[in-house]
Design an enzyme around this catalytic site. Sequence first.
Site, PDB file in Angstrom:
ATOM      1  N   SER A 194       0.785  -1.224   0.000  1.00  0.00           N
ATOM      2  CA  SER A 194       0.000   0.000   0.000  1.00  0.00           C
ATOM      3  C   SER A 194       0.818   1.277   0.000  1.00  0.00           C
ATOM      4  CB  SER A 194      -0.950   0.012   1.197  1.00  0.00           C
ATOM      5  OG  SER A 194      -0.229  -0.021   2.414  1.00  0.00           O
ATOM      6  N   HIS A 222      -5.700  -3.707  -1.685  1.00  0.00           N
ATOM      7  CA  HIS A 222      -5.447  -2.662  -2.684  1.00  0.00           C
ATOM      8  C   HIS A 222      -5.467  -3.198  -4.113  1.00  0.00           C
ATOM      9  CE1 HIS A 222      -4.657   0.753  -0.022  1.00  0.00           C
ATOM     10  NE2 HIS A 222      -4.168  -0.144   0.811  1.00  0.00           N
ATOM     11  N   LYS A 253     -12.580  -0.200   0.556  1.00  0.00           N
ATOM     12  CA  LYS A 253     -11.827   0.552  -0.461  1.00  0.00           C
ATOM     13  C   LYS A 253     -12.624   0.569  -1.763  1.00  0.00           C
ATOM     14  CE  LYS A 253      -7.313   0.051   1.710  1.00  0.00           C
ATOM     15  NZ  LYS A 253      -7.791  -0.379   3.032  1.00  0.00           N
TER      16      LYS A 253
END
Length: 414
Positions: A194, A222, A253
């Site tokens: 990340s 991610h 996310k």
Amino acid sequence: MSSTKSQTQFSHILQTEIDSIKAAGTYKSERVIVSPQHSDIRVAGKDGKITPQINFCANNYLGLADHPEVVARSKKFLDTHGSGLSSVRFICGTQNIHKELEDQITKFYGTEDTILYASCFDANAGIFETILTDKDAVISDALNHASIIDGIRLCKAKRFRYNNCDMNDLESKLQEADKAGARLKLIATDGVFSMDGEIAPLDKICDLAEKYNALVFVDDCHSTGFLGPNGRGTAEYYGVQDRVHIINSTLGKALGGAAGGYTTGCKEMIDLLRNRSRPYLFSNSLPPAVVGSASAALDLIEGAKTNGLFDQLWGNTKLFRKLLTDAGFTIKGSNHPITPVMLGDARLAGQFAEKMLQRGIYVVGFSFPVVPKGQARIRVQVSAAHSEEQIRRAAAAFIEIGKELGVIGAKSKL
């Protein structure tokens, strides 16, 4: 508040630590947003004045955090299933919508079963202690997320750490684990790191896992929802879906941006987690509104290729990275939307971010302990919600301030 001698001493010790953080230039202040999460946001300044900003530091990869369908289903589930369960899952905290979302995630990956958590941090905190014993070994990438590190600390397995994405070192650690007589060997890696935007070489990791009869665990926070041809993450990106054993990821996310995490894999593992994973057993179940936003986001991702979200995200990423690289900035990563602009000095990173904010570009400087000392940076995060004009405006601001602060030279190719 107590005014006892012990409280005074305690406060003094804490304030001394805070002062040292400020002196090192690594103190983190929170900016207050007064609008929904989007590429355009409104931010309250220290003086209370609200200013418009273009947001370049959210994990809102596909721009779904305020998507009308995501918000609508969240509201719908709030109306049909209430605000919350006031319970953990195994007592009276499991609704039909929780099981439906778990099934939806299982189908998304083509695995056997899925378990929901309050966050991926909780999922990582609960997995290693549950599935590994002192007879086993975990081999972890040196740059893995703090939640993986903390989760591994909770288990009794033998611990080995290999240099970031270094397959030679990983093989060496697998050999050491064999020599130590490990029953099970689990390789643990982030799918995407990340702070660096670096995609783990999962195909090579799987090759070594098969060579040494090891399991593969991936934290895919991610990459879930947008990496790979259909957004299935790092395993799909490398075409190794059937070679990865455990995937932990987040709903907070790309999948709507609210909260929640999960583990997906074989039925036996999920069954054991439901019975022994402490963060699952002792945390309230996900609120219905969060379940609704995640399920709607997954539905939207199924059509992301046809509605242009993937093309927009990767086009924006390519353009931004090219503009800053051409201007002379040092950029890390594997052409991922996470675009770390390397500055080195913590104070410089903080100063740079403040100047960007003054120009209407919301970014944050990252420094120790989030990243290693001497590797301070501004981590830019590109979204499908950004327009080309916003990408170019942000790049222009970076170049202007970069020249002003002596980060890059006078010449720019922008």
